[in-house]
Write an enzyme that holds these catalytic residues in place. Sequence first.
Site, PDB file in Angstrom:
ATOM      1  CG  HIS A 135      -6.965   2.141  -2.549  1.00 47.45           C
ATOM      2  ND1 HIS A 135      -5.779   2.842  -2.500  1.00 47.45           N
ATOM      3  CD2 HIS A 135      -7.882   2.895  -1.905  1.00 47.45           C
ATOM      4  CE1 HIS A 135      -5.988   3.975  -1.845  1.00 47.45           C
ATOM      5  NE2 HIS A 135      -7.246   4.029  -1.468  1.00 47.45           N
ATOM      6  CG  ASP A 156      -6.285   0.513  -7.592  1.00 47.13           C
ATOM      7  OD1 ASP A 156      -6.558   0.451  -6.376  1.00 47.13           O
ATOM      8  OD2 ASP A 156      -5.397   1.256  -8.049  1.00 47.13           O
ATOM      9  CG  HIS A 157      -3.960  -2.405  -5.053  1.00 52.03           C
ATOM     10  ND1 HIS A 157      -2.656  -2.712  -5.334  1.00 52.03           N
ATOM     11  CD2 HIS A 157      -4.133  -1.116  -5.441  1.00 52.03           C
ATOM     12  CE1 HIS A 157      -2.050  -1.647  -5.856  1.00 52.03           C
ATOM     13  NE2 HIS A 157      -2.935  -0.656  -5.930  1.00 52.03           N
ATOM     14  CG  HIS A 188      -1.336   3.762  -0.304  1.00 50.27           C
ATOM     15  ND1 HIS A 188      -1.288   4.784  -1.215  1.00 50.27           N
ATOM     16  CD2 HIS A 188      -2.298   2.899  -0.740  1.00 50.27           C
ATOM     17  CE1 HIS A 188      -2.186   4.557  -2.162  1.00 50.27           C
ATOM     18  NE2 HIS A 188      -2.798   3.423  -1.893  1.00 50.27           N
ATOM     19  CG  ASP A 228      -0.861   1.660  -4.618  1.00 45.99           C
ATOM     20  OD1 ASP A 228      -0.134   1.125  -5.475  1.00 45.99           O
ATOM     21  OD2 ASP A 228      -2.065   1.976  -4.824  1.00 45.99           O
ATOM     22  CD  GLU A 241       3.135   3.316  -5.659  1.00 43.14           C
ATOM     23  OE1 GLU A 241       2.617   3.802  -6.681  1.00 43.14           O
ATOM     24  OE2 GLU A 241       2.962   3.792  -4.520  1.00 43.14           O
ATOM     25  CG  HIS A 293       0.125   0.795  -9.470  1.00 42.63           C
ATOM     26  ND1 HIS A 293       0.010   2.142  -9.247  1.00 42.63           N
ATOM     27  CD2 HIS A 293      -1.057   0.246  -9.121  1.00 42.63           C
ATOM     28  CE1 HIS A 293      -1.205   2.394  -8.767  1.00 42.63           C
ATOM     29  NE2 HIS A 293      -1.865   1.260  -8.689  1.00 42.63           N
ATOM     30  CE  LYS A 318      33.918 -22.827  18.711  1.00 39.60           C
ATOM     31  NZ  LYS A 318      33.163 -23.797  19.488  1.00 39.60           N
TER      32      LYS A 318
HETATM   33 ZN    ZN Z   1      -3.866   2.336  -3.424  1.00 37.69          ZN
END
Ligand code: ZN
Lengths: 645, 595
Positions: free
Chosen positions: B70, B72-73, B157, B178, B203, B414, B462
């Site tokens: 995406h 926005d990422h 997602h 996301d 997020e 986010h 031990k």
């Molecule tokens: Zn996304």
Amino acid sequence: MKLYCLSSDAAKPCFVLSFKELLIMLDCGLSAHSVLNFLPLPPVPSTRLASLPNYTPPHLNDPLLEGELKECCGRVFVDSIPEFCPPLDKVVDFSQLDVILISNYTCMMALPFITEDTGFKGQVYATEPTLQIGRFYLEELAEWVSGAAGSAAGAARRWKELLHVLPAPLAHAARPRSWRRLFAPAALARALARVRVVGYDERVDVYGALDATAVSSGFCLGSANWVLRSAHEKVAYVSGSSTLTTHPRPINQAALRGADLLVLAALTQTPAHNPDHMLGDLCVHAAVTLRGGGSVLLPVYPSGVLYDLLECLSAHLDGAGLASVPLYVLSPVADSSLAYSNILAEWVSVGKQARVYLPEEPFPHAALVRAGRLKHARALHDDAFSADFRQPCVVFCGHPSLRFGAAVHLVELWASNPAHAIIFTEPDFPYLDALAPFQPLAMKAFHCPIDTSLNYSQANKLVRELRPRELALPEQYAAPGPGAPPRPHIACDAPVVVLRRGLARACGARRGLARGWLSAALAARVAPRDVRAGLRAAPLAAALRVRDRRVSLDDAPPGAPGAARRPPPRLELAAPDVDALVRALAREGVADARVERGADGCIVHLPRHDTLVHVERHATHVFCEGDAGVRQALRRAIAACMPHV
Amino acid sequence: MPDIKITPLGAGQDVGRSCILLSMGGKNIMLDCGMHMGYNDERRFPDFSYIVSEGPITSQIDCVIISHFHLDHCGALPYMSEMVGYTGPIYMTHPTKAIAPILLEDMRKVAVERKGESNFFTSQMIKDCIKKVTAVTLHQSVMVDNELEIKAYYAGHVLGAAMFWIRVGSQSVVYTGDYNMTPDRHLGAAWIDKCRPDLLITESTYATTIRDSKRCRERDFLKKVHECVEKGGKVLIPVFALGRAQELCILLETYWERMNLKCPVYFALGLTEKANNYYKMFITWTNQKIRKTFVQRNMFDFKHIKPFDKSYIDNPGAMVVFATPGMLHAGLSLNIFKKWAPYEQNMVIMPGFCVQGTVGHKILNGAKKVEFENRQVVEVKMAVEYMSFSAHADAKGIMQLIQYCEPKNVLLVHGEAQKMEFLKDKIEKEFKINCYMPANGETCTINTPTKIPIDVSLRLLKAEAVRYNAQPPDPKRRRVVNGILCVRDNRLSLLDIDEMCDEIGINRHIIRFTSTVRFEDPGPAVKTAEKLKTLLSEKLEGWTITISEANISVESVLIKVEGDDDSTKNIYVSWTNQDEDLGSYILGLLQSMVQ
Ligand SMILES: [Zn+2]
């Protein structure tokens, strides 16, 4: 560390490594050489095979042997469901195995023999392509062996007791009593359901004791070498690796470097044949045969080199003006295998991956299918297949042993026609033995084995580059013994452990350390003193927490229940200074010390307390007949004038 | 360096462009490099001058991690690598690497060719940028350098979306990007193991929502589409080429099949086949069901959904059309909208969020008339429906993820500030851990207890285990080890004292005490020793006592009996300095016994 070898077939390995109190199985290869001793199981009834004469050894009258052996083309074969040679089950109790790590789909066929009805409770790890393609191989095998026309025959057993009176090659059959029939489909499904899928370079935590990581081995889709790592030890298992460039992701050598122990298995089975040349020869033989009006049969497995064959052969035929020759793939799993290969984008070479980004399929066979050039069917009698079957053609089908599968029928059908050709590419079986029950053969037979696994010079180069501290390998790959004729082998500067079926070998250095985590709070409290240049030390008492084998050291609150029964140890580094000791004793109120110096030390007398302190270079011995108070005063005085940490 | 520092350059208390700086153990990592779709000016990209006001940025950032395709990422990535000049490593999954350049190119075209923007990255820059990307597979442990390790987990997602686990030394952080915690028609649910990170950066788009079931929304959607076409209406569904489009296609395809509907469905974008091909080839990233059945039938080979041609716009009768872009801000979806909007029987279904300023945003807010640049006014009489199909975790999902991975701290990004507050409160109450929500440009410092790796002697462990197991079980009992801590070449080890002396070649100086007790006990010395052993065994329960002729040892304390058969015996008790407690106790015991 101990390594057990359970397979005598170096190309179908099976080892068990005991490491960090875990039993780890490395591969579970199924040796199928045994099937060559059996009569072929034709997928459709064959009058020739059905009417073979019985064989009885001379001067032997054993009614139990009746019907077990048949004579065919001058050889004796067992007339029974073919049997396989699974890994040895006597040396390691499979119910005690913690983990099985699989390197590639050619080395996992014995999985159901290990995991089903044995009490096995561990985990099985393999990459996704290994699981999927391994499933195709196993399902194909199961379908053929159980679905063949003559499968009603019972298991022949008696002949195994009479090897000494049988003719070669049956007389030399290796341990036939340990041979097994293939597992039932239900057991196969259960075994495959146990497999947990891992990606390359994914660190799998094995019971908190170590990490196992599959790294690309470059041999086939999803093929892996395994790296086992504890905080202080590293074992690399290299099985079925290739340094050639073909369709899979290239081998990751960096991950294998500097191991304490390197286990090497599954080198090429045909070291004398260069795979590139073989592929070239194959294309030429195929083109010549087709041009002469003959058809070409390639007995192959349903995946792997098949993809390269389809790609190279179709391109070669296009160039040779034979673009109209149909290519057929016959297998119960043909559709799945061809489809799967095109969704494994993350497992293919960079070149093939680049195609996916376009997006186009990584392998051209999808396009060949769409163009109608390549056809695939589940079986010979599939309507879709028989309806538009036309010759000359190229047929890819199994099984490479020619003991079951569609290939049996096609060889029977074409054997008498010299225009046809059979080309062997899979390296698992000697081709003349595979053809033995089909003699005399008029069709042409070519041997073009394509085995991309490491050959001896590649393996030697790899071992030199990886610089393991110790190398373990099957006896077949080891240097021949003194007096034995020379042969190619793996040489190594480091110690070499030679493995043989049924033997256990100690290997790997023992390290006495475990990885722990020290809390910052506790670390801040200790004040190490210099012992000498570059080394500081301090006594440490810590609360110990062990969770999932993860060792944590924290601050121990004073007076906690069960706290130290012993004080933290003190490390005295040298003898006390005697003059300082006398002064310290005086401060403690013990004033009448008399010092007597000798060659190897001093004696301090405390006559009033009936006490002697004998000071030597490495020891101070106090013979104290006084009361506890005197002894405590002595301890304090000695502590005060002694270098320690 | 026990602190972890986080500074959002975007996504701090907002849903816009994700870009978060993470500093840990001396490493600086950029999590996502997104652009803001609502701005046309420099606010579109993250403020890289925050990282370094001038000079090369590469030396300040050890790596960039992109969670999914995406914009926005990942929208600012070519800007950062080709215009700001970052040359360090960039990581994303294979599908993201395949698909991101297509979306970036689409966005570039809209910005440059339609809106006439300058100072934007070029097609070549996108290609050059993607060439620098290292593709990773799920769960692959990638060593960025000797100390920095990253690992991707499945996030649902969209195709190829991943959460990333990041470790430096003993500190670790999980960044979710996301994600969604419920499987949908084509993707599976996010999954992570109990990796117990020091910090989870999650997020929080749907921080306050507990969404109604997916099934209900799907049924609602199908009902609306069906009713509309039954009455002869046309349905427009504006989508982005990749993502929800495939999910809705699968939904309609199966419904059409089941209901045996004949009304045409079109997928109207040049990318259709290409987009679906990505799904076909990366089918291992889709959900279980699609993966299982793909050999028989690839879910992305649609039978009922046909490619759209512009000439169909004016065709009479019912139809359903998927068209790009998803916010009705340009292109074909907007053209179709202009034609169909004035008719009551038609319908537009907006399956996702629309940024302010777009036609989508306007009509969702009830606009009945939309005016365009060329003074063209379109009356909106068609039905306007909004149906959220965007796949983000809701509050329940976020809480579930926290439960899965057991972080020691949580940081929210986010999402909207108010909603974050609510969720922060809930997390702190329910899990009793700290939760943070820094605004953009605000640095959040999280103190984490560090653990220092140390090599512990197995002999020591031990011996401790033997002692511990010899005692009756008591879960409250503390386990304790005593040893010598050694520091060499900055490496720590805890060794047994003798082991240490052996290993580093020092001769330990031993202090030993010996005292004598006289005992009137005629008979052979061996008999006396046996008597003493019996007595000691009664008094010293749980200790190892052995005897050999006239020598007794109680763990490391030695007792030796000497003397003729008919006379007084000398009992020598000898112990080393560190066994003083036990030695003096035994001496006292023997002294009291002979009196
Ligand atoms: Zn996304």
